[in-house]
Design a protein around this motif. Sequence first.
Motif, short mmCIF file in Angstrom:
data_model
loop_
_atom_site.label_atom_id
_atom_site.label_comp_id
_atom_site.label_asym_id
_atom_site.label_seq_id
_atom_site.Cartn_x
_atom_site.Cartn_y
_atom_site.Cartn_z
N ILE A 5 0.83 -1.21 0.00
CA ILE A 5 0.00 0.00 0.00
C ILE A 5 0.87 1.27 0.00
O ILE A 5 0.49 2.28 -0.55
N THR A 37 -12.24 -11.08 -10.08
CA THR A 37 -12.08 -9.81 -9.38
C THR A 37 -12.46 -9.97 -7.90
O THR A 37 -11.77 -9.46 -7.02
N THR A 38 -13.57 -10.67 -7.68
CA THR A 38 -14.03 -10.87 -6.30
C THR A 38 -12.97 -11.56 -5.46
O THR A 38 -12.62 -11.10 -4.38
N VAL A 42 -11.11 -9.68 -2.35
CA VAL A 42 -11.24 -10.18 -0.98
C VAL A 42 -9.88 -10.58 -0.42
O VAL A 42 -9.53 -10.25 0.71
N ALA A 43 -9.09 -11.28 -1.26
CA ALA A 43 -7.78 -11.75 -0.80
C ALA A 43 -6.86 -10.58 -0.43
O ALA A 43 -6.15 -10.64 0.56
N LYS A 45 -7.90 -7.37 0.07
CA LYS A 45 -8.64 -6.33 0.79
C LYS A 45 -8.53 -4.99 0.06
O LYS A 45 -8.15 -3.97 0.63
N VAL A 46 -8.82 -5.04 -1.23
CA VAL A 46 -8.72 -3.84 -2.07
C VAL A 46 -10.06 -3.66 -2.79
O VAL A 46 -10.70 -4.63 -3.18
N ASN A 47 -10.48 -2.42 -2.96
CA ASN A 47 -11.73 -2.12 -3.65
C ASN A 47 -11.76 -2.77 -5.04
O ASN A 47 -10.81 -2.65 -5.80
N PRO A 48 -12.88 -3.43 -5.38
CA PRO A 48 -12.98 -4.12 -6.67
C PRO A 48 -12.75 -3.19 -7.87
O PRO A 48 -12.24 -3.63 -8.91
#
Lengths: 132, 286
Positions: A5, A37-38, A42-43, A45-48
């Motif tokens: 990040i 993408t999902t 999720v893996a 933790k980033v906005n789709p």
Amino acid sequence: MRINIDSQIPIFIQLAEIVEDNILNGIYDEETQIPSTTEVAVALKVNPATINRGVNLLVERGIVYKKRGVGMFVCNGAREKIRARRRKAFLSDFLQPLLEEARNLGISKSEVIAMLNGYNSEETNQRRSADE
Amino acid sequence: MSDIEIRHVSKAYGKTKALKDVSVAITGAKVYGLLGRNGAGKTTLLNILTNRIFADSGEIRVDGESAMENDRAQAKIFYMTEQTLYPKNMRVRNVFQLTRGFYPSFDLTYAHALAERFQLRPESRIGALSTGYLSIFKLILTLASNAPVMIFDEPVLGLDANHRDLFYRELLARYQAAPNTVILSTHLIEEAAALLEEVIILKEGQVLFARPVDELLQLAYVVSGSQENIDRYAKGKRVIREEALGRYKSITIYQPCSSADQEMLARLGLDQAPARLQELFINLTN
């Protein structure tokens, strides 16, 4: 997969690079599906929407393609495309920083070349015998 | 998802002006971050949106309809509040049942699945839950509500690292399964930054910013290097943060980096990095 990040490189570009790395390494084969993408959102933790930007970059580069209702697949010839693009960037991405650091440390160009010669032969020999 | 339009909303508590002419639009299926320091007006704004209190002036529209005393508009919003309004002796599973009565789209199966993942016992009484489990209980209600608008006010209050991680993942998984309007009001900006698509920053009752995160981050950048060169570079620029360690100095510049700036950076041998949301937030709301 790990993204940084705090990195200077935007997340979506890091993501595209990770997928490319995995294609080069043969983890994702050509004409096989890559995670959705999902799954990736999720893996990591980033906005789709960010993940989609990364995927779109790969689509633009002709590395992956979308199959409607199925998911994302690695293009035929993707590996060669990645190699070609990265070869072009090799000078600025790797050689330039290497020579800059060498200059900072007072290592001459000929010393670098000598190092490369020594290193290179050892490495290729090891690789070759491992491949055979 | 829904479109929420907040127009010229003001609210005062006695002499304290909590909100001063706030106008902002929250549109479509996106994850919004509502950020602000304590007392900036976040909770007041959310309470007005959800009819817990009323604005002195201005109005809020949900999908074109007034949100005030309008059941149809309110049914679209599920608000995870900081306070808990459920009777203390009620059990978790009873609240799940009850919520289903008010929100027909509430997913009871998903609520129980989440309770299991977070190890929240459905038999527990609300009054007996710890701070962390109270947060978990409320965030489960919100996640399972299936409401077009989900509002989380300090969702990870008292949660340990594992549970926070689980929450962020569940939030994204659910959001991806059925994209809706998500509003996250949190103090843990660093943690939530990558989850957000848009940010609304409140400062002293006013909207300081309402834009996509990407755009906000492009407004500033960090430069570091030797003090002399940094000072030379910073001349005439808007510096919002300075940090010196001996002769090393790092500053945040609040203006876009032009190509002339780029050249100067290269010439002076300075390192450039993007600004981080948390840093930017701290410096802009100080």
